[in-house]
Design a protein around this motif. Sequence first.
Motif, short mmCIF file in Angstrom:
data_model
loop_
_atom_site.label_atom_id
_atom_site.label_comp_id
_atom_site.label_asym_id
_atom_site.label_seq_id
_atom_site.Cartn_x
_atom_site.Cartn_y
_atom_site.Cartn_z
N GLN A 76 -9.00 38.52 32.78
CA GLN A 76 -7.58 38.85 32.83
C GLN A 76 -6.82 38.22 31.67
N GLY A 132 -8.43 39.36 28.19
CA GLY A 132 -8.20 40.79 28.05
C GLY A 132 -6.76 41.11 27.67
N PRO A 190 -7.70 47.71 31.95
CA PRO A 190 -8.71 47.19 31.03
C PRO A 190 -9.24 45.79 31.36
N PRO A 191 -8.38 44.77 31.54
CA PRO A 191 -8.93 43.44 31.84
C PRO A 191 -9.59 43.36 33.21
N ALA A 230 -13.02 44.91 32.92
CA ALA A 230 -13.87 44.00 32.16
C ALA A 230 -14.46 42.92 33.06
N PRO A 244 -15.10 40.00 27.73
CA PRO A 244 -13.80 40.49 28.20
C PRO A 244 -12.94 41.06 27.09
N SER A 257 -12.11 45.09 27.21
CA SER A 257 -10.68 45.35 27.40
C SER A 257 -10.11 46.12 26.21
N SER A 293 -8.54 49.82 26.45
CA SER A 293 -7.10 49.94 26.15
C SER A 293 -6.85 50.92 25.01
#
Length: 338
Positions: A208, A211, A249-250, A253, A309, A313, A317
Amino acid sequence: MRAFLTRKGVNITAKAYLIDALSYMALGLFSSLIIGLIIKTMGEQFDWPFFVDMGKLAMGLMGPAIGVAIAYGLGAPPLVIFAAAVTGAAGATLGGPAGSYVAALISTEIGKLISKETKIDIIVTPLVTIFAGYTTAYFIGPFIADFMTMFGGWIEWATMQRPIIMGMLVALLMGLALTAPISSAAIAFMLGLSGIAAGAATIGCSAQMVGFAVISYRENKMGGLLAQGLGTSMLQVPNIVRNPLILIPPTVAGVLLAPFGTTLFPMENNPAGAGMGTSGFVGQIMTFTTMGFSADIAVKVLLLHIVGPAAISLILSEYMRKKGWIKAGQMKIETGGK
């Protein structure tokens, strides 16, 4: 009654008790147990007894730190805040981190109700606050500690039995908790997460932070990269509310990488690092503390906590930007660089 509670600053809401109180509990944890563990680890690695003793002292004051932090976070008056040091300590002694949270929370709210209602406030307020907190810790604390330990044990056992599915699930939930305005660190401590379950949680939390730091670089530059990558991905919460798709995305990941950390490249951690991600590199420091300091572990940490990550990410994205699902400026944060 409602007017009285309002006048006393007692807000019986989920936000106050599950967001604000837990967030301040995390600050108390970091200011005592977590930083103490880092100092102690540093002292042990470099053979500095002074730092080892300093770290042990800080770790031992977890309860009072949690109590004061929660009382402060709930806007308690001075006498209640200072007395909460005692109730937090009682809760920690009898019920662990979760017991400390409950004892501090209940005693703070009761203390706020009685504060400045008598002419001998300097005696009555701390007396009532400590009595309420210790009573809570004594009668409820052990049951809370047993339940949280049992629940955390279930998670660890399930992760050992089904490392792929549970690794993905733990990474997903803990990662989302880290970005949401609640405390993943407090949750990890109350559950006592350890082993590969804690390792999966660290991967989810790191994904998180790293990312969001990477995919929002064009909006936030280096300031935003550092603020999110080493600080907190909570900075993106206002943007997530406006466009929840930026969370994909995150999150993906973390979910994709966690199974690698529970199977092919087993990653372990302790409660102190499970919910911290890359915040101050606590998650990584605690990984080394748990698994040992070696080049092999360093490579795994680099790949699963940072490089993986960032790469996943960024790829997702960019695809979402091309599809128009993420638009320019939607991940701009106030603390981002120019």
